[in-house]
Design an enzyme around this catalytic site. Structure first.
Site, PDB file in Angstrom:
ATOM      1  N   HIS A  71      66.986  38.590  80.950  1.00  0.00           N
ATOM      2  CA  HIS A  71      65.673  37.785  80.888  1.00  0.00           C
ATOM      3  C   HIS A  71      64.670  39.071  80.912  1.00  0.00           C
ATOM      4  O   HIS A  71      64.783  39.936  81.506  1.00  0.00           O
ATOM      5  CB  HIS A  71      65.427  37.021  82.294  1.00  0.00           C
ATOM      6  CG  HIS A  71      66.137  35.913  82.592  1.00  0.00           C
ATOM      7  ND1 HIS A  71      66.517  35.712  83.656  1.00  0.00           N
ATOM      8  CD2 HIS A  71      67.085  35.158  81.703  1.00  0.00           C
ATOM      9  CE1 HIS A  71      67.348  34.766  83.701  1.00  0.00           C
ATOM     10  NE2 HIS A  71      68.003  34.349  82.608  1.00  0.00           N
ATOM     11  N   TYR A 134      63.735  42.764  94.235  1.00  0.00           N
ATOM     12  CA  TYR A 134      63.156  43.254  92.980  1.00  0.00           C
ATOM     13  C   TYR A 134      61.400  43.106  93.330  1.00  0.00           C
ATOM     14  O   TYR A 134      61.167  41.994  94.015  1.00  0.00           O
ATOM     15  CB  TYR A 134      63.385  42.880  91.616  1.00  0.00           C
ATOM     16  CG  TYR A 134      63.372  41.209  91.528  1.00  0.00           C
ATOM     17  CD1 TYR A 134      62.259  40.595  90.976  1.00  0.00           C
ATOM     18  CD2 TYR A 134      64.807  40.601  91.941  1.00  0.00           C
ATOM     19  CE1 TYR A 134      62.705  39.262  90.920  1.00  0.00           C
ATOM     20  CE2 TYR A 134      64.814  39.368  91.659  1.00  0.00           C
ATOM     21  CZ  TYR A 134      63.793  38.777  91.179  1.00  0.00           C
ATOM     22  OH  TYR A 134      63.948  37.152  90.889  1.00  0.00           O
TER      23      TYR A 134
END
Length: 476
Positions: A71, A134
């Protein structure tokens, strides 16, 4: 693979531009371990972009072999492992020469990686109970999903060597259906917004960025800086830079009550709103300033000279500069005696020469012309090279001259005698009028812009080229 303790913080470049792998110091003892997962000051000093994360996400994966991606998202990510170990794979899906470049690495808690917007991200867990974390610099939204770019995990041209074969791995149905690289539409670069795009400098910027699809031009009808509603309805995270070529420039009119309000509205209040937008979204703000922020008592003006404006126009430009200087990522472009498409001093003198008129021109104001073609090229240079942020003087080069001397050069270029131009003092020229005060010396020190790798054309060379182009347009 055992976790390595006490590695020094270190950055490693990769084949993908902007993707940087970091070694993180992990401190451990009999109780476990501790690390500084994200430390802005130290990491920015190592070259990590100051990307300003706003959201922290964690992906927990119960089984080894769990595989997610590929992605590419419309924001930057700083990725690390909280516990466990992963095989990470990254593919550049941005428009440009590095499209399709692949980088892979195994990550444990002693490593982290920075992934810029548009780089496809995927990982495969190598042990059970792996937590993958993240930081991102934009808030997730359903609308943002329409800006994603995807690549199939089994894309043959990328040829990613997954440690656990994909047929044995845990994948989502969506990830299995993503396109191969030859069918991927690359993610476009962030946009540059040019405001005041119909003015003299705006038209030069249109030419400088001609054919560049990621540059958006807005005149006053498309973006009125004095209208608060103009700032809504845009996803500012999709912009990398704003070039503010709009301004109130009626120097004499600014001394009137109505002009004073207009000057402050356009040159200060609107600029403050632009600065707010730029700072909140990490956008580079390019703002065009003027020699009128100085009183002209110094023969040459450097970028760090204190403000000393003589009139309202100069006061508003100085105030606008002070506002923009507070933006973390900014370029203030200080110009003098601007000449471009539209009404300007050079074309006025050329018209007088053609019509046989012998003018009286001020001869005690000294400076250099700034042709918009050179200002635009300088702005493009600073943005493309990533020059140090700050204020840059930018005019044409050459020996400074008075307005009268420049007028004589224009007359000679148009077949008239230099003697047809009569010099007069500023005081005599404006006697009996309500003109604003002008700086006597407008010469700008250009050493900083030259040191940054950009040298504008010589003023005489630019004047000749401008005159030739004007005559060609007029068919003479």
């Amino acid at each position: 693979m055992e976790l390595t303790f006490s590695k020094p913080l270190k950055a490693h470049t990769t084949p993908i531009p902007g993707v940087v792998l970091y070694d993180l110091p992990v401190h451990g003892d009999n109780r476990g371990w501790f690390k500084e997962n994200w430390q802005r000051e130290k990491m920015v000093a190592l070259g990590l972009p100051d990307f300003r994360p706003v959201q922290n996400n964690i992906s927990f994966n119960e089984k080894a072999g769990t595989t997610r991606g590929i992605h590419a998202e419309p924001w930057d990510k700083f990725i690390s492992v909280a516990t466990g170990r992963i095989f990470g794979a990254w593919v550049d899906l941005r428009e440009g020469p590095s499209f399709g470049t692949v980088f892979t690495a195994e990550l444990d808690p002693s490593q982290a990686i920075f992934i810029p917007r548009g780089v496809g991200n995927a990982f495969q867990t190598l042990v059970d109970n792996t937590a993958y974390t993240y930081l991102v610099n934009d808030h997730w939204s359903a609308d943002a999903q329409g800006q994603y770019t995807f690549l199939n995990l089994a894309d043959p041209s990328s040829a990613i060597a997954w440690p656990i074969p994909l047929e044995q791995a845990e994948l989502s149905d969506k990830d299995r259906m993503h396109p191969v690289l030859s069918d991927v539409v690359p993610m476009p670069a962030k946009k540059i917004l040019v405001l005041g795009a119909n003015g003299q400098l705006g038209q030069a910027l249109r030419q400088a960025y001609s054919g560049t699809p990621t540059v958006e031009f807005a005149g006053r009808s498309e973006f009125d800086l004095t209208d608060p509603d103009a700032f809504s309805g845009r996803n500012w995270r999709n912009y990398s830079a704003i070039i503010n070529a709009a301004a109130y420039t009626a120097v004499d009119e600014a001394e009137t009550p109505e002009g004073r309000r207009g000057a402050w509205a356009a040159n200060v209040s609107a600029v403050a709103k632009l600065a707010e937008v730029a700072e909140a979204n990490g956008i580079i703000l390019v703002h065009v300033s003027s020699d009128y922020v100085f009183d002209g008592t110094r023969p040459v003006h450097t970028e760090d000279e204190p403000f000393s404006p003589l009139g309202v126009y100069g006061q508003t430009k100085a105030a606008g500069d002070a506002v923009v200087a507070a933006v973390s990522r900014h370029y203030i472009i200080r110009t003098s005696w601007v000449i471009g498409a539209g009404k300007n001093f050079v074309d006025t003198m050329a018209s007088l020469a053609e019509r046989g008129i012998s003018p009286t021109v001020v001869d005690d104001q000294i400076g250099r012309l700034s042709f918009t073609q050179d200002i635009a090229a300088g702005i493009v240079h600073l943005l493309e090279t990533g020059a140090q942020f700050g204020t840059y003087n930018l005019s044409n080069t050459g020996e400074p001259r008075s307005w009268a001397e420049i007028a004589r050069s224009v007359f000679e270029l148009n077949g008239r005698s230099a003697a047809d131009v009569t010099g007069v003092s500023t005081e005599e020229y404006f006697a009996g009028s309500a003109a604003a005060a002008r700086p006597a010396n407008s010469t700008l020190d250009l050493s900083k812009i030259v040191d940054a790798g950009y040298r504008p054309r010589d003023m005489d060379e630019a004047l000749k080229a401008h005159t030739a182009a004007t005559r060609q347009r007029q068919g003479s």
